[in-house]
Design a protein around this motif. Structure first.
Motif, short mmCIF file in Angstrom:
data_model
loop_
_atom_site.label_atom_id
_atom_site.label_comp_id
_atom_site.label_asym_id
_atom_site.label_seq_id
_atom_site.Cartn_x
_atom_site.Cartn_y
_atom_site.Cartn_z
N ALA A 514 0.82 -1.21 0.00
CA ALA A 514 0.00 0.00 0.00
C ALA A 514 0.85 1.26 0.00
CB ALA A 514 -0.93 0.00 1.21
N GLY A 515 2.01 1.22 0.67
CA GLY A 515 2.85 2.41 0.71
C GLY A 515 3.32 2.83 -0.66
N TYR A 522 1.22 -0.46 4.53
CA TYR A 522 1.13 -1.83 4.99
C TYR A 522 1.30 -2.73 3.78
CZ TYR A 522 -3.67 -2.23 3.11
OH TYR A 522 -4.76 -2.24 2.30
N LYS A 523 1.66 -3.98 4.05
CA LYS A 523 1.77 -4.99 3.00
C LYS A 523 0.77 -6.09 3.30
CE LYS A 523 6.55 -4.27 1.54
NZ LYS A 523 7.88 -4.89 1.31
N ASN A 524 0.15 -6.58 2.25
CA ASN A 524 -0.89 -7.59 2.40
C ASN A 524 -0.66 -8.70 1.39
OD1 ASN A 524 -3.18 -9.07 2.86
ND2 ASN A 524 -4.63 -7.51 2.17
N LYS A 525 -0.42 -9.90 1.91
CA LYS A 525 -0.35 -11.09 1.06
C LYS A 525 -1.65 -11.84 1.26
CE LYS A 525 3.47 -13.37 0.68
NZ LYS A 525 4.62 -14.27 0.98
N ARG A 526 -2.35 -12.09 0.19
CA ARG A 526 -3.73 -12.59 0.29
C ARG A 526 -3.95 -13.67 -0.77
NH1 ARG A 526 -8.86 -10.16 1.76
NH2 ARG A 526 -10.54 -10.71 0.35
N TRP A 527 -4.54 -14.77 -0.37
CA TRP A 527 -4.94 -15.78 -1.34
C TRP A 527 -6.20 -16.47 -0.82
CZ3 TRP A 527 -5.35 -21.03 -0.42
CH2 TRP A 527 -4.77 -21.49 0.77
N SER A 555 1.70 -7.11 7.11
CA SER A 555 3.01 -6.79 7.68
C SER A 555 3.34 -5.34 7.39
CB SER A 555 4.09 -7.72 7.10
OG SER A 555 4.17 -7.55 5.69
N GLN A 556 4.32 -4.83 8.14
CA GLN A 556 4.82 -3.46 7.99
C GLN A 556 3.67 -2.45 8.03
OE1 GLN A 556 7.51 -2.97 4.69
NE2 GLN A 556 8.39 -5.03 4.95
N PHE A 566 -8.09 -2.50 16.55
CA PHE A 566 -8.10 -3.76 15.81
C PHE A 566 -6.71 -4.38 15.80
CE2 PHE A 566 -7.38 -6.08 11.89
CZ PHE A 566 -8.43 -6.99 11.88
N TYR A 567 -5.70 -3.56 15.55
CA TYR A 567 -4.34 -4.08 15.44
C TYR A 567 -3.85 -4.58 16.79
CZ TYR A 567 0.63 -4.33 14.37
OH TYR A 567 1.93 -4.76 14.20
N ASP A 568 -4.11 -3.81 17.85
CA ASP A 568 -3.65 -4.22 19.17
C ASP A 568 -4.29 -5.53 19.62
OD1 ASP A 568 -2.08 -1.99 19.22
OD2 ASP A 568 -3.44 -0.81 20.51
N THR A 569 -5.48 -5.80 19.11
CA THR A 569 -6.17 -7.04 19.48
C THR A 569 -5.43 -8.27 18.98
OG1 THR A 569 -8.31 -5.91 19.47
CG2 THR A 569 -8.34 -8.32 19.28
N PHE A 570 -4.81 -8.17 17.78
CA PHE A 570 -4.21 -9.34 17.16
C PHE A 570 -2.68 -9.31 17.16
CE2 PHE A 570 -8.42 -8.91 15.29
CZ PHE A 570 -8.92 -10.19 15.44
N ALA A 571 -2.07 -8.14 17.43
CA ALA A 571 -0.62 -8.06 17.36
C ALA A 571 0.03 -8.75 18.56
CB ALA A 571 -0.19 -6.60 17.31
N ASP A 572 1.26 -9.20 18.37
CA ASP A 572 2.03 -9.82 19.44
C ASP A 572 2.66 -8.72 20.29
OD1 ASP A 572 3.67 -11.21 21.10
OD2 ASP A 572 4.78 -12.25 19.51
N PRO A 573 2.25 -8.55 21.56
CA PRO A 573 2.81 -7.46 22.37
C PRO A 573 4.31 -7.58 22.57
CG PRO A 573 1.57 -8.99 23.75
CD PRO A 573 1.32 -9.39 22.33
N ASN A 574 4.85 -8.80 22.46
CA ASN A 574 6.29 -8.97 22.64
C ASN A 574 7.07 -8.66 21.37
OD1 ASN A 574 5.98 -9.88 25.33
ND2 ASN A 574 5.41 -11.93 24.56
N ASN A 575 6.35 -8.61 20.23
CA ASN A 575 7.01 -8.29 18.96
C ASN A 575 6.05 -7.46 18.11
OD1 ASN A 575 8.66 -8.16 16.73
ND2 ASN A 575 8.47 -10.34 16.18
N PRO A 576 5.88 -6.18 18.49
CA PRO A 576 4.86 -5.35 17.80
C PRO A 576 5.16 -5.11 16.33
CG PRO A 576 6.23 -4.02 19.25
CD PRO A 576 6.59 -5.45 19.53
N ASP A 577 6.41 -5.35 15.91
CA ASP A 577 6.74 -5.13 14.49
C ASP A 577 6.46 -6.35 13.63
OD1 ASP A 577 7.61 -2.54 14.97
OD2 ASP A 577 9.64 -3.20 15.47
N ALA A 578 6.11 -7.44 14.26
CA ALA A 578 5.82 -8.66 13.48
C ALA A 578 4.48 -8.53 12.76
CB ALA A 578 5.81 -9.87 14.41
N GLY A 579 4.35 -9.30 11.70
CA GLY A 579 3.10 -9.27 10.95
C GLY A 579 2.00 -10.03 11.67
#
Length: 840
Positions: A514-515, A522-527, A555-556, A566-579
């Motif tokens: 998207a950037g 953000y990047k979106n891989k979708r199938w 990701s990103q 929405f993002y905080d609900t699913f993101a890993d708090p220990n690795n917030p930069d992970a997809g």
């Protein structure tokens, strides 16, 4: 000794030229001048034909009514000459005798080598070639010069009928070697005679202006009315006389009469004066409507719904419509050729008329066979499955009209017509002939390009709604640009079963940055893969079911305020930069109703569709979406060339259930977007709606030297706010519009079903019902002033303009010229837009 039995016949002979209007007589007798000393009979011992070039000897002898051994006399010679001329192969014949040998000398008609036209503006070359072909004048065929005179006269009569009285048409024949000729038709069309004045004499009830406003012929038009036509045309005058008659008789003037018509011309044939003498008579009212004859037991029903009523003003159009109404009603029961005759009984004393409608239903008609013509691509069985009239059944006008409607709604049909053909010797059977005209049923694209933002781009795709003429829908698309790579394959069989149950599926894959597309980063891989099933409820309603598995990898992501929860609900708090990874199973249910008269560019009827999709509870993200799309077409004239279109599209989506104590919301990639050719013309594509809000917490240094953020939980709220111009969409959307559809100016009638022009007004908005402006109430006022309430549905955008749609061989194309009427700060507008692959 060779004796001349007949004088030569030449088309150049002056006496023949005088008689060439009487072609048959010239052929029979111009060459039959017999020598005075040849009255004696003789027995033919041999026959010789001289002068043949193109015509075979055997073919020439077949036209000779004389054989060896026959006794030949003057009468038989005349018959022989007539038969040879009737063969149309010869333009000159001489008959001689050498002893008892019959010698026939012939000169063949020249062969046409080429046909050209010069100076014809009002008549197209195709029309001229067709006219010549109908007269057996074509390249490679012998030229009958006598036919050219009638062609010249016919063409001049045509020019006279359109007011060009100085027109001249000359056929020029140029000899070529080997008995060939070039044929050239030279036209001097000249200018059409202008109507100088039209006078209506005898009218008292209606003024000249009112009556002249009803007819097509015009005169003395203002200089700025460049679309008006003031030249005289005989056909239009005939039509205008019928128009005036209908105008009076539709308003009760039963005894209206056009007494005389005078058309006078100026000496130089450049101007025409027209005078119409009319007698209006009195107005009459309908005193009674009586039905007589055999109504097949439907008397009560017909009388209740009969359009024509007593105690109303006499109206000829209403009488005609009632006759057609009764005929169509009886046609529903197989009586295809009823005779409905209206007998008026006029009472001149009280100015009333009694209408007696005599009905003779005739015999019940049955269909022997249904045939299709014009379908060069589409298979017969694809068309036949849409037909509701059965072979062997009674003919039903209702079933035929329903069949026409269903065929017309196919997106690969441009025109559909039908006629019933009565069988010779059968008074109760017909064949039904459907004639169709196909149109491009999909789109194709392929290309390679380079741009500053897109870099190298490759595209290839095909979307076909009538794959190989089977009526099946196939789509294959490949796309590669700097910010996206995608591939998709779709297939639908609308008649998976004979009952109209459809089955389809699709497979897709995409990688989106998207950037790089100037959107929020953000990047979106979708199938995914999907399956759908549909079945008809009745002729107009259809239900569809589907299930789709989708895998999304985000990701990103540059998170912004609207999606932080929405993002905080699913993101890993220990690795917030992970997809973050989402797997979802979507169930869909849809309903569609259509009474449109055509599948593409309809002008009457309506269509409604309501669909919903919901992710199953075992999916990673739980959400649902509702979508409504409705259109109504209101024809403004009987020919349905002018129509009003009203449309409304609405959608709403949200999440359900909780994750870690937080309510789920609609995933941001499922948001509604608006703007562009599909929704709000005059705005950039997908730019209408909420913008992303970025809130950057400020920090201070703590007593231990650490950085402490002064964010929402601090005593001092000093977070700066930033907004982007690009829309991120919202979970609610409403768009609509009104369009005036009208015939495209300067376009031939044959293209009217593949090009559409309309004036439009579009309105709509996209908003986010989950956006809460109060969350920012503690910010500094300068920062609050930067915010907009994106939950407000009243931030309506609107535009107006002109749209042209074209069903091109490469697919549907849309050109729009639009101006905005209302917009919001930051909206991106666009005066001209172009789109491929979508029609309205």
């Amino acid at each position: 000794m060779v004796t001349l039995l007949s004088a030569p016949r030449s088309l150049e002979d002056k006496n023949y030229m005088k008689l060439k209007q009487v072609i048959a007589a010239g052929i029979l007798f111009s060459g039959a001048v017999l020598a005075s000393d040849n009255s004696s009979e003789f027995v033919v011992e041999d026959i010789r034909v001289q002068g043949l070039q193109r015509v075979a000897l055997g073919a020439a002898l077949t036209h000779l009514p004389v054989q060896v051994g026959d006794r030949l006399n003057d009468f038989r010679i005349s018959q022989m000459i007539r038969s040879l001329y009737d063969s149309s192969h010869f333009e000159r014949i001489r008959v001689l005798r050498d002893g008892n040998t019959l010698i026939v000398e012939v000169r063949e008609r020249p062969t046409i080598s080429n046909i050209t036209f010069d100076g014809n503006d009002d008549i197209k070359d195709e029309q001229l070639n067709q006219s010549l072909d109908d007269s057996d004048v074509r390249v490679g065929e012998p030229l009958d010069k006598t036919v050219l005179t009638s062609i010249e006269t016919g063409l001049q009569d045509f020019y006279y009928s359109i007011g060009k009285y100085n027109a001249d048409v000359t056929a020029m024949v140029t000899p070529l070697p080997r008995n060939r000729v070039d044929l050239k038709l030279v036209f001097e069309e000249g200018d059409a005679a202008e109507i100088k004045q039209i006078n209506i004499v005898g009218n008292k009830t209606f003024s000249d202006e009112e009556l002249l406003g009803q007819i097509e012929l015009q005169f003395d038009t203002p200089w700025w009315d460049f679309m008006s036509e003031t030249r005289y045309q005989k056909q239009k005058l005939t039509g205008d006389m019928e128009t005036l008659k209908s105008y009076y008789m539709d308003r009760g003037y039963l005894k209206y009469n056009l007494d005389s018509t005078q058309v006078s011309m100026t000496p130089d044939k450049s101007g025409v004066y027209i005078a119409l003498n009319v007698t209006e008579g009195d107005q009459y009212r309908v005193s009674e409507v009586e039905l007589v004859g055999d109504l097949l037991g439907h008397e009560d029903t017909i009388e209740r719904i009969l359009p024509l009523r007593a105690d109303t003003m006499y109206n000829l159009a209403e009488v005609t419509y009632t006759e057609e109404f009764i005929s169509k009603y009886l046609g529903r029961y197989g009586y295809a050729y009823p005779e409905v005759t209206t007998i008026p009984e006029v009472n001149d004393e009280d100015k009333t008329v009694k209408l007696t409608m005599s009905v003779d239903p005739g015999k019940r008609i049955y269909v022997r066979r249904i045939n299709f013509t014009g379908n060069e691509v589409t298979a017969d069985e694809v068309l036949r499955r849409e037909v509701r009239q059965m072979e062997g059944a009674a003919l039903s006008n209702q079933a035929l009209e329903a069949s026409k409607s269903r065929l017309s709604r196919l997106t690969y049909m441009e025109e559909v017509e039908f006629e019933t053909v009565r069988l010779a010797g059968e008074d109760d059977q017909v064949d039904v002939e459907f004639s169709v005209k196909e149109q491009p049923s999909g789109s194709f694209n392929a290309g390679i390009g380079y741009g500053d933002r897109t870099k190298l781009s490759l595209q290839a795709g095909i979307q076909q709604n009538n794959f190989l003429g089977t009526g099946k829908q196939v789509g294959i698309n490949l796309n590669s640009v700097s910010y996206q790579k995608s591939a998709s394959l779709s297939y639908t069989d609308p008649y998976f079963t004979i009952d109209g149950i459809s089955l389809g599926g699709n497979v897709f894959f995409s990688e989106f940055d998207a950037g790089s597309a100037n959107l929020v980063q953000y990047k979106n891989k979708r199938w995914g893969v999907g399956l759908n099933l549909g079945y008809p409820v009745n002729e107009y309603n259809r239900l569809n079911y589907g299930i789709t598995y989708i895998s999304n990898e985000i990701s990103q992501l540059q998170t912004y305020e609207q999606i932080r929860a929405f993002y905080d609900t699913f993101a890993d708090p220990n690795n917030p930069d992970a997809g973050i990874q989402f797997d979802a199973f979507e169930l869909s249910l849809g309903w569609r109703r259509s009474t449109l008269n055509r599948g593409v560019f309809p002008t009457a009827g309506s269509s409604q569709s309501l669909s919903t999709k919901v992710s199953t509870p075992n999916s990673d993200a739980n959400y649902y979406k509702f979508m409504l799309d409705t259109k109504f077409y209101f024809p403004l004239d009987r020919a349905q060339k002018w129509s009003i279109l009203t449309r409304l599209e609405a959608g709403y989506g949200n999440g359900y259930d909780e994750v870690n104590g937080n309510d789920q919301t609609l995933p941001f990639w499922e948001n509604f977007r608006s703007g562009g050719n599909d929704t709000l013309r005059g705005f950039e594509n997908n730019t209408v709606g909420p913008r992303p809000i970025y809130r950057q917490p400020t920090t201070v240094t703590g007593p231990d030297g650490s950085q402490i953020a002064l964010g929402p939980d601090s005593d001092t709220i000093a977070d700066p706010i930033a907004r982007r111009l690009r829309s991120v969409g919202g979970n609610a959307m409403v768009t609509g519009g009104v369009e005036l559809i009208f015939p495209t100016p300067f376009l031939d009638e044959e293209y009217s079903n593949s090009v559409r022009t309309s004036l439009f007004v579009d309105v709509g908005n996209v908003w986010d019902t989950e956006f809460d402006l109060d969350r920012y109430s503690e910010l500094a006022q300068s920062e609050q002033d930067k915010l907009v309430d994106y939950s407000d549905p009243g931030r309506i955008r609107s535009s107006y303009g002109l749209s042209v749609q074209w069903i091109s061989p490469m697919g549907p194309m849309t050109f729009s010229f639009a101006r905005t009427m209302s917009e919001e700060p930051g909206d991106e507008t666009k005066f001209f837009s172009f789109n491929i692959g979508k029609t309205f």
